[in-house]
Scaffold this motif. Structure first.
Motif, short mmCIF file in Angstrom:
data_model
loop_
_atom_site.label_atom_id
_atom_site.label_comp_id
_atom_site.label_asym_id
_atom_site.label_seq_id
_atom_site.Cartn_x
_atom_site.Cartn_y
_atom_site.Cartn_z
N ASP A 147 21.15 15.84 -30.79
CA ASP A 147 21.04 16.51 -29.51
C ASP A 147 20.83 18.01 -29.70
OD1 ASP A 147 23.65 16.62 -30.56
OD2 ASP A 147 24.58 16.75 -28.59
N THR A 148 21.51 18.58 -30.67
CA THR A 148 21.37 20.01 -30.96
C THR A 148 19.94 20.35 -31.39
OG1 THR A 148 23.68 20.12 -31.62
CG2 THR A 148 22.26 21.92 -32.34
N ASP A 149 19.33 19.48 -32.19
CA ASP A 149 17.95 19.70 -32.60
C ASP A 149 17.01 19.72 -31.39
OD1 ASP A 149 18.57 19.76 -35.34
OD2 ASP A 149 18.25 17.60 -35.57
N MET A 150 17.20 18.79 -30.47
CA MET A 150 16.32 18.73 -29.30
C MET A 150 16.53 19.96 -28.43
SD MET A 150 14.64 16.00 -29.90
CE MET A 150 14.86 16.49 -31.60
N GLN A 151 17.76 20.37 -28.23
CA GLN A 151 18.04 21.55 -27.42
C GLN A 151 17.50 22.81 -28.08
OE1 GLN A 151 22.28 21.40 -26.78
NE2 GLN A 151 22.13 19.35 -25.90
N THR A 152 17.59 22.90 -29.39
CA THR A 152 17.06 24.05 -30.12
C THR A 152 15.56 24.14 -29.94
OG1 THR A 152 18.84 23.96 -31.75
CG2 THR A 152 16.81 25.10 -32.41
N ALA A 153 14.87 23.02 -30.10
CA ALA A 153 13.41 22.99 -29.93
C ALA A 153 13.02 23.43 -28.53
CB ALA A 153 12.88 21.58 -30.22
N SER A 212 14.13 8.66 -34.36
CA SER A 212 15.02 7.57 -33.97
C SER A 212 15.75 6.94 -35.16
CB SER A 212 14.24 6.49 -33.22
OG SER A 212 13.34 5.82 -34.09
N TRP A 213 15.30 7.21 -36.36
CA TRP A 213 15.95 6.64 -37.55
C TRP A 213 17.13 7.50 -38.02
CZ3 TRP A 213 11.19 9.02 -37.58
CH2 TRP A 213 11.09 10.20 -38.30
N GLY A 214 17.41 8.54 -37.28
CA GLY A 214 18.43 9.49 -37.71
C GLY A 214 19.81 9.24 -37.14
N PHE A 215 20.47 10.32 -36.84
CA PHE A 215 21.89 10.34 -36.51
C PHE A 215 22.20 9.87 -35.09
CE2 PHE A 215 25.82 12.91 -35.62
CZ PHE A 215 26.63 12.26 -36.54
N ARG A 216 21.33 10.12 -34.13
CA ARG A 216 21.59 9.80 -32.72
C ARG A 216 20.65 8.71 -32.19
NH1 ARG A 216 26.51 12.03 -32.19
NH2 ARG A 216 26.47 14.25 -32.58
N THR A 217 20.99 8.18 -31.02
CA THR A 217 20.17 7.14 -30.41
C THR A 217 18.94 7.73 -29.71
OG1 THR A 217 21.31 7.24 -28.28
CG2 THR A 217 22.24 5.76 -29.97
N LYS A 218 17.95 6.87 -29.46
CA LYS A 218 16.77 7.31 -28.72
C LYS A 218 17.17 7.88 -27.36
CE LYS A 218 13.42 4.03 -30.55
NZ LYS A 218 12.45 2.97 -30.20
N GLN A 219 18.08 7.19 -26.69
CA GLN A 219 18.50 7.62 -25.36
C GLN A 219 19.10 9.02 -25.41
OE1 GLN A 219 21.09 4.93 -23.26
NE2 GLN A 219 21.64 6.48 -21.74
N GLU A 220 19.94 9.29 -26.38
CA GLU A 220 20.57 10.61 -26.47
C GLU A 220 19.53 11.68 -26.77
OE1 GLU A 220 24.18 12.96 -28.74
OE2 GLU A 220 24.10 10.78 -28.82
N LEU A 221 18.57 11.36 -27.62
CA LEU A 221 17.49 12.32 -27.92
C LEU A 221 16.69 12.62 -26.66
CD1 LEU A 221 16.33 10.81 -31.32
CD2 LEU A 221 17.64 12.92 -30.99
N GLN A 222 16.35 11.59 -25.89
CA GLN A 222 15.59 11.78 -24.66
C GLN A 222 16.39 12.57 -23.63
OE1 GLN A 222 14.78 7.59 -24.14
NE2 GLN A 222 12.62 7.89 -24.69
N GLU A 223 17.66 12.27 -23.51
CA GLU A 223 18.52 12.98 -22.54
C GLU A 223 18.65 14.46 -22.88
OE1 GLU A 223 22.16 10.74 -22.60
OE2 GLU A 223 21.35 9.18 -21.29
N ASN A 224 18.41 14.81 -24.13
CA ASN A 224 18.55 16.19 -24.56
C ASN A 224 17.22 16.88 -24.76
OD1 ASN A 224 21.52 17.01 -25.06
ND2 ASN A 224 21.37 14.86 -25.65
#
Length: 64
Positions: free
Chosen positions: A19-25, A36-48
């Motif tokens: 989530d921090t990566d997405m917010q930083t970007a 999606s193969w990383g630390f968080r879920t797709k949903q969490e990445l999208q939400e952020n």
């Protein structure tokens, strides 16, 4: 525009898996790619703020 590399921020891709990566970007005006193969879920990445979700590193080539 980034003076150091002469590229508009909106043309720079930031790939991350949290989530921090997405917010930083997004805060930097970059295109946010969630891994999606990383630390968080797709949903969490999208939400952020992920602009795109990558299921495999080679998926990034679709955007070149």
């Amino acid at each position: 525009m980034s003076e150091a590399i002469c590229v508009e921020h909106g043309k720079i891709a930031y790939v991350g898996d949290t989530d921090t990566d997405m917010q930083t970007a997004k805060n930097a005006g970059m295109i946010a790619f969630g891994a999606s193969w990383g630390f968080r879920t797709k949903q969490e990445l999208q939400e952020n703020g992920a602009d795109h979700i990558l299921d495999h590193p080679m998926d990034l080539l679709k955007f070149c």
